[in-house]
Design a protein around this motif. Structure first.
Motif, short mmCIF file in Angstrom:
data_model
loop_
_atom_site.label_atom_id
_atom_site.label_comp_id
_atom_site.label_asym_id
_atom_site.label_seq_id
_atom_site.Cartn_x
_atom_site.Cartn_y
_atom_site.Cartn_z
N UNK A 35 1.02 -1.28 0.07
CA UNK A 35 0.05 0.11 -0.09
C UNK A 35 0.87 1.06 0.05
N UNK A 37 0.74 5.53 1.28
CA UNK A 37 -0.10 6.24 2.02
C UNK A 37 0.57 7.70 1.72
N UNK A 40 -0.28 10.85 5.59
CA UNK A 40 -1.39 10.57 6.84
C UNK A 40 -2.85 10.42 6.10
N UNK A 41 -2.96 10.35 4.89
CA UNK A 41 -4.22 10.00 4.40
C UNK A 41 -4.49 8.59 4.40
N UNK A 42 -5.71 8.20 3.34
CA UNK A 42 -5.88 6.65 3.34
C UNK A 42 -4.99 6.06 2.77
N UNK A 43 -5.06 4.72 2.69
CA UNK A 43 -4.17 3.85 2.04
C UNK A 43 -4.59 3.35 0.55
N UNK A 45 -4.24 1.06 -2.45
CA UNK A 45 -3.59 -0.32 -2.64
C UNK A 45 -2.95 -0.37 -3.90
#
Lengths: 115, 116
Positions: A35, A37, A40-43, A45
């Motif tokens: 993953x 990122x 510090x946001x969403x992961x 894929x």
């Protein structure tokens, strides 16, 4: 508990260079996923490699898996400034049992690509 | 791929209060998960949200602190109760795209929580 170790913890390269990140784990796995990122946001894929696969490609990404060494690597070729992010590996245990579907994450590699 | 949304995207809360985070998936999924990412750290699984039954919590996480609801196959909530500054983290929900153990697992954009 975290079973994954990633190295390096931080990697700084110039645009156009290749970046290689490594991940090790401790127990048998069903699959391993990578993953990204950003800040510090969403992961996001990137790629999934099954336990019976040894190598997988997706665009500029190449992932290898060595189950005998319990390790994986992520190679980003021809890196760009936009690739600057944290990269995590995550393992999923073998199907069945209480661990099914759960991901165990490595500590991550912070990649900085300088323009 | 599954599209996962979360609300709120961020919040600043006072000590002792509670916050409920919502997670919506654009398709029906069997399993949903909640993770916590403390500042500068990796992700840790809090619990698995089961539809029609109580959530399954990981070691170190308890239902009184992190109650979870899963009313249907597309929605779940996580509540962070009686918050303290140590709860300041990013909370992410996740689900797998299909039933196969080889399906990718996707994450929502996260909820950044700051507790003062």
């Amino acid at each position: 508990s975290q079973q994954g170790e990633e190295d390096p913890q931080a990697l700084s390269i110039q645009e156009g260079e290749n970046a290689t990140m490594n991940c090790s784990y401790k127990t048998s796995i069903n699959n391993l996923q990578w993953y990204r990122q950003n800040s510090g946001r969403g992961l996001v894929h990137l790629i999934l490699i099954r336990s019976n696969e040894r190598e997988k490609h997706s665009g500029r990404l190449r992932v290898t898996l060595d189950t005998s060494k319990k390790s994986s690597s992520l190679l980003i070729t021809a890196s760009r400034a936009a690739d600057t992010a944290s990269y995590f590996c995550a393992t999923s245990a073998n199907a069945g049992g209480t661990s099914y579907g759960k991901l165990t994450f490595g500590q991550g590699t912070i990649l900085t690509v300088h323009p | 791929s599954a599209v996962i949304s979360q609300k709120p995207s961020r919040d600043i809360c006072q000590r002792g209060t509670s916050l409920t985070i919502q997670c919506q998936v654009d398709s029906q999924v069997t399993m949903m998960f909640w993770y916590r990412q403390q500042p500068g750290q990796s992700l840790t699984l809090i619990a698995t949200a089961n539809q029609g039954s109580e959530a399954t919590y990981e070691s170190g996480f308890v239902i009184d602190k992190f109650p979870i609801s899963r009313p249907n196959l597309t929605f779940s909530t996580l509540t962070v109760s009686n918050m303290s500054p140590e709860d300041s983290s990013i909370y992410l929900c996740s689900s797998r795209a299909g039933r196969s153990s080889y399906n990718e697992q996707f994450f929502g954009p996260g909820t950044r929580l700051t507790v003062l």
